[in-house]
Write an enzyme that holds these catalytic residues in place. Structure first.
Site, PDB file in Angstrom:
ATOM      1  N   GLU A 100       0.835  -1.212   0.000  1.00 38.10           N
ATOM      2  CA  GLU A 100       0.000   0.000   0.000  1.00 38.10           C
ATOM      3  C   GLU A 100       0.863   1.251   0.000  1.00 38.10           C
ATOM      4  O   GLU A 100       2.005   1.215   0.424  1.00 38.10           O
ATOM      5  CB  GLU A 100      -0.858   0.023   1.278  1.00 38.10           C
ATOM      6  CG  GLU A 100      -2.329  -0.255   1.063  1.00 38.10           C
ATOM      7  CD  GLU A 100      -3.091   0.847   0.341  1.00 38.10           C
ATOM      8  OE1 GLU A 100      -2.488   1.677  -0.366  1.00 38.10           O
ATOM      9  OE2 GLU A 100      -4.317   0.877   0.487  1.00 38.10           O
ATOM     10  N   ASP A 101       0.275   2.350  -0.433  1.00 39.64           N
ATOM     11  CA  ASP A 101       0.987   3.626  -0.329  1.00 39.64           C
ATOM     12  C   ASP A 101       0.824   4.230   1.068  1.00 39.64           C
ATOM     13  O   ASP A 101       1.799   4.611   1.698  1.00 39.64           O
ATOM     14  CB  ASP A 101       0.514   4.612  -1.414  1.00 39.64           C
ATOM     15  CG  ASP A 101      -1.002   4.799  -1.466  1.00 39.64           C
ATOM     16  OD1 ASP A 101      -1.744   4.078  -0.751  1.00 39.64           O
ATOM     17  OD2 ASP A 101      -1.453   5.664  -2.242  1.00 39.64           O
ATOM     18  N   ASP A 104      -4.677   5.405   5.919  1.00 38.98           N
ATOM     19  CA  ASP A 104      -5.211   6.637   6.483  1.00 38.98           C
ATOM     20  C   ASP A 104      -6.334   6.266   7.456  1.00 38.98           C
ATOM     21  O   ASP A 104      -6.067   5.895   8.587  1.00 38.98           O
ATOM     22  CB  ASP A 104      -5.686   7.509   5.312  1.00 38.98           C
ATOM     23  CG  ASP A 104      -6.150   8.889   5.724  1.00 38.98           C
ATOM     24  OD1 ASP A 104      -5.667   9.396   6.740  1.00 38.98           O
ATOM     25  OD2 ASP A 104      -7.000   9.464   5.016  1.00 38.98           O
ATOM     26  N   PHE A 153      -1.412  16.245   4.352  1.00 41.02           N
ATOM     27  CA  PHE A 153      -1.795  15.735   3.042  1.00 41.02           C
ATOM     28  C   PHE A 153      -0.539  15.425   2.242  1.00 41.02           C
ATOM     29  O   PHE A 153       0.185  16.304   1.814  1.00 41.02           O
ATOM     30  CB  PHE A 153      -2.739  16.661   2.265  1.00 41.02           C
ATOM     31  CG  PHE A 153      -3.349  15.890   1.135  1.00 41.02           C
ATOM     32  CD1 PHE A 153      -4.443  15.072   1.364  1.00 41.02           C
ATOM     33  CD2 PHE A 153      -2.759  15.886  -0.117  1.00 41.02           C
ATOM     34  CE1 PHE A 153      -4.962  14.275   0.349  1.00 41.02           C
ATOM     35  CE2 PHE A 153      -3.261  15.088  -1.136  1.00 41.02           C
ATOM     36  CZ  PHE A 153      -4.374  14.287  -0.901  1.00 41.02           C
ATOM     37  N   ARG A 166       2.151  12.209  -8.616  1.00 42.42           N
ATOM     38  CA  ARG A 166       2.548  10.834  -8.325  1.00 42.42           C
ATOM     39  C   ARG A 166       4.002  10.570  -8.713  1.00 42.42           C
ATOM     40  O   ARG A 166       4.654   9.685  -8.162  1.00 42.42           O
ATOM     41  CB  ARG A 166       1.655   9.845  -9.087  1.00 42.42           C
ATOM     42  CG  ARG A 166       0.205   9.815  -8.641  1.00 42.42           C
ATOM     43  CD  ARG A 166      -0.491   8.613  -9.265  1.00 42.42           C
ATOM     44  NE  ARG A 166      -1.937   8.666  -9.179  1.00 42.42           N
ATOM     45  CZ  ARG A 166      -2.648   8.256  -8.125  1.00 42.42           C
ATOM     46  NH1 ARG A 166      -2.049   7.799  -7.056  1.00 42.42           N
ATOM     47  NH2 ARG A 166      -3.973   8.322  -8.140  1.00 42.42           N
TER      48      ARG A 166
HETATM   49  P1  IMP Z   1      -8.046   5.018   3.695  1.00 40.30           P
HETATM   50  O1  IMP Z   1      -9.076   4.086   3.163  1.00 40.30           O
HETATM   51  O2  IMP Z   1      -8.677   6.225   4.337  1.00 40.30           O
HETATM   52  O3  IMP Z   1      -7.079   4.346   4.655  1.00 40.30           O
HETATM   53  O4  IMP Z   1      -7.178   5.576   2.512  1.00 40.30           O
HETATM   54  C1  IMP Z   1      -7.405   5.181   1.205  1.00 40.30           C
HETATM   55  C2  IMP Z   1      -6.513   5.832   0.212  1.00 40.30           C
HETATM   56  O5  IMP Z   1      -6.635   7.247   0.269  1.00 40.30           O
HETATM   57  C3  IMP Z   1      -5.032   5.574   0.336  1.00 40.30           C
HETATM   58  O6  IMP Z   1      -4.629   4.317  -0.135  1.00 40.30           O
HETATM   59  C4  IMP Z   1      -4.511   6.698  -0.539  1.00 40.30           C
HETATM   60  O7  IMP Z   1      -4.581   6.317  -1.901  1.00 40.30           O
HETATM   61  C5  IMP Z   1      -5.483   7.819  -0.241  1.00 40.30           C
HETATM   62  N1  IMP Z   1      -4.894   8.749   0.744  1.00 40.30           N
HETATM   63  C6  IMP Z   1      -5.055   8.773   2.074  1.00 40.30           C
HETATM   64  N2  IMP Z   1      -4.341   9.765   2.640  1.00 40.30           N
HETATM   65  C7  IMP Z   1      -3.699  10.373   1.625  1.00 40.30           C
HETATM   66  C8  IMP Z   1      -2.765  11.481   1.546  1.00 40.30           C
HETATM   67  O8  IMP Z   1      -2.348  12.111   2.540  1.00 40.30           O
HETATM   68  N3  IMP Z   1      -2.325  11.810   0.295  1.00 40.30           N
HETATM   69  C9  IMP Z   1      -2.714  11.150  -0.825  1.00 40.30           C
HETATM   70  N4  IMP Z   1      -3.564  10.114  -0.808  1.00 40.30           N
HETATM   71  C10 IMP Z   1      -4.047   9.733   0.397  1.00 40.30           C
HETATM   72 MG    MG Z   2      -4.121   3.978  -2.394  1.00 45.55          MG
END
Ligand code: IMP
Ligand code: MG
Length: 176
Positions: A100-101, A104, A153, A166
């Site tokens: 994963e990147d 969050d 962010f 990206r």
């Molecule tokens: P989650 O489901 O809230 O854990 O996050 C889902 C997706 O949101 C991550 O895999 C990222 O692709 C995107 N995301 C969350 N936080 C950030 C951020 O700070 N910058 C860019 N993308 C984010």
């Molecule tokens: Mg993602």
């Protein structure tokens, strides 16, 4: 947004990230010694991290990708996640390491983990470049974490703002 602030502030350089990939790759190779591993990258954010990590893994490795997005308005995440590009490989009795990147709220990963567990793999673990624990809503933890970040962010190294940035060769953040 003005283009001149677009590159944001640097949090982790390419060298720091590559070094961390080396450390985690070594640990993963030890943990999966004698096993076969499927690295499952999440599109699109994890591609750069995936490329670094896979070079450092010495056990038998196959790669695949999955794409999932969460729906609902951005601020009040409904927790509804949809797979938009599924895995091609048979995952039955395989060791899957989701790459994963960023974790969050954890909504996407919690869904993905359960989605993959339905295929009866041998194991499902998570390796994320970044962890943002302050925002967590779902009960989900990464097994391997590159770096833990504050509630910023993040852009670059695969992560986007409106599909941009990206390609930045570092992890940065946007100031608002
Ligand atoms: P989650 O489901 O809230 O854990 O996050 C889902 C997706 O949101 C991550 O895999 C990222 O692709 C995107 N995301 C969350 N936080 C950030 C951020 O700070 N910058 C860019 N993308 C984010
Ligand atoms: Mg993602």
């Amino acid at each position: 947004m003005k283009e001149n602030i677009a590159v944001g502030k640097v949090l982790y350089t390419r060298e720091e990230i590559e070094n961390r990939a080396r450390e985690l790759g070594k640990q993963i190779s030890e943990d999966y010694a004698g096993e076969e591993l499927i690295l499952l990258g999440t599109l699109k954010g994890a591609v750069m991290w995936m490329a670094d990590l896979m070079k450092e893994i010495t056990v038998d490795t196959k790669i695949d990708f999955i794409s999932a997005s969460s729906y609902g308005s951005g601020t009040t995440s409904s927790g509804v996640v949809k797979v938009t590009k599924d895995v091609d490989m048979d995952l039955y009795r395989k060791n899957i390491l989701i790459v994963e990147d960023i974790v969050d709220t954890g909504t996407t990963l919690k869904f993905l983990k359960e989605y993959l567990e339905d295929r009866n793999p041998k194991s499902v673990k998570i390796c994320t470049l970044l962890d943002k624990p302050s925002r967590r809503k779902a009960e989900v933890y990464a097994d391997y974490i590159g770096f833990t970040v504050d509630d910023l962010f993040i852009i670059g190294y695969g992560l986007d703002y409106d599909q941009k940035y990206r390609n930045l060769p570092y992890v940065g953040y946007l100031e608002n």
